[in-house]
Design a protein around this motif. Structure first.
Motif, short mmCIF file in Angstrom:
data_model
loop_
_atom_site.label_atom_id
_atom_site.label_comp_id
_atom_site.label_asym_id
_atom_site.label_seq_id
_atom_site.Cartn_x
_atom_site.Cartn_y
_atom_site.Cartn_z
N CYS A 73 0.43 -0.88 -0.11
CA CYS A 73 0.16 -0.04 -0.11
C CYS A 73 1.04 1.17 -0.21
N VAL A 74 0.21 2.11 -1.15
CA VAL A 74 1.27 3.12 -1.31
C VAL A 74 0.54 4.61 -0.71
N GLU A 75 0.29 5.19 0.05
CA GLU A 75 0.21 6.67 0.50
C GLU A 75 0.61 7.51 0.32
N GLU B 20 7.24 13.72 1.12
CA GLU B 20 7.25 12.10 0.98
C GLU B 20 6.27 11.51 1.58
N MET B 21 6.45 10.11 1.35
CA MET B 21 5.12 9.30 1.42
C MET B 21 5.22 8.22 2.17
N ILE C 169 9.04 6.90 2.52
CA ILE C 169 9.50 7.44 1.26
C ILE C 169 9.40 9.17 0.86
N HIS C 170 10.82 9.08 0.87
CA HIS C 170 11.42 10.53 0.89
C HIS C 170 11.71 11.32 -1.11
N VAL D 45 13.68 12.56 -6.65
CA VAL D 45 13.16 12.61 -7.83
C VAL D 45 12.20 14.10 -8.28
N LEU D 46 11.92 14.88 -7.21
CA LEU D 46 11.75 16.08 -7.35
C LEU D 46 12.98 16.89 -8.42
#
Length: 237
Positions: free
Chosen positions: A35-37, A71-72, A93-94, A98-99
């Motif tokens: 699950c990713v939020e 972050e997520m 997850i930072h 990626v940004l």
């Protein structure tokens, strides 16, 4: 380097799989899912049946970025049929890499509720860095207020030359109208053809209807002569 202007931009995340996950089953292989939020939005992968400690998912999701949220959260569970699902581990997850660079392929550690190591999960993230693309385009674009060269000025400095008409067949030649053989007669005044006629004067009444003498009214004696007075009737006895 600070990254700004990400509000509303898409972020693609591919959940590749997990490695060395904590095993929550005693007699069979566990069935993990991920699950990713992010920002209140949550996605769930399919269940990797009998995935055990090293499941594979290869599923991609798209999140909408929120300004200031960098972050997520990712969590791994074991799916059960008859009982509640077992929690394996979770992690943060930072998104800074990626940004700023537009791409990040990394493995992130998971921890149990007590802070113990619970395995790892691999994610591949893509971000279309619109800020960097806009900066590159701005270098080649003319600045605000700079005169923009008119490329069409050399071509339209004079009015365009009219092209002759093209006809696939020559148009038929029509003969000119014949000359007038009879000269037009001069227009005569209306009096020459229609002279005005005098109106006759109205006849006198005496010429047609002479007055007749009216007879005098008859005398009363001629029609109603007086008769003798009858007198008084003698009395009746």
């Amino acid at each position: 380097m600070s990254v700004s202007g990400i509000q509303g931009h898409p972020l693609e995340i591919t959940v590749v799989g997990g490695t060395r996950l904590k095993d929550t089953e005693w007699f069979s292989r566990q069935d993990p899912y991920v699950c990713v939020e992010y920002g209140g939005k949550k996605f769930r992968t399919r269940t990797c049946t009998d995935g055990g400690k090293n499941p594979t998912f290869q599923e991609k999701f798209v999140f909408t970025l929120i300004e200031g949220l960098r972050e997520m959260t990712v969590a791994v569970w074991n799916s059960n049929t008859l009982t509640y699902d077992n929690f394996i581990g979770s992690g943060k997850i930072h998104l800074h890499k990626v940004l700023s660079q537009g791409f990040d392929d990394a493995t992130w550690s998971l921890q149990t509720n007590t802070g113990r190591y619970a395995g790892e999960v691999r994610l591949i993230m893509h971000y279309a860095n619109d800020n960097r693309a806009a900066t590159g385009n701005a270098n080649s674009a003319p600045g605000y207020g700079a005169p923009v060269p008119q490329a069409h000025g050399a071509y339209y400095s004079q009015p365009p030359t009219a092209y002759p008409g093209y006809f696939p067949y020559p148009p038929p030649a029509y003969p000119p109208p014949p000359p007038a053989t009879y000269p037009p007669a001069p227009y005569a005044a209306p009096s020459a053809y229609y002279p005005p006629q005098p109106y006759p004067s109205p006849p006198q009444a005496s010429a047609y209807y002479p007055p007749q003498p009216y007879p005098s009214p008859p005398q009363a004696l001629a029609y109603y002569p007086p008769g003798p007075f009858p007198g008084v009737y003698p009395p009746q006895y």
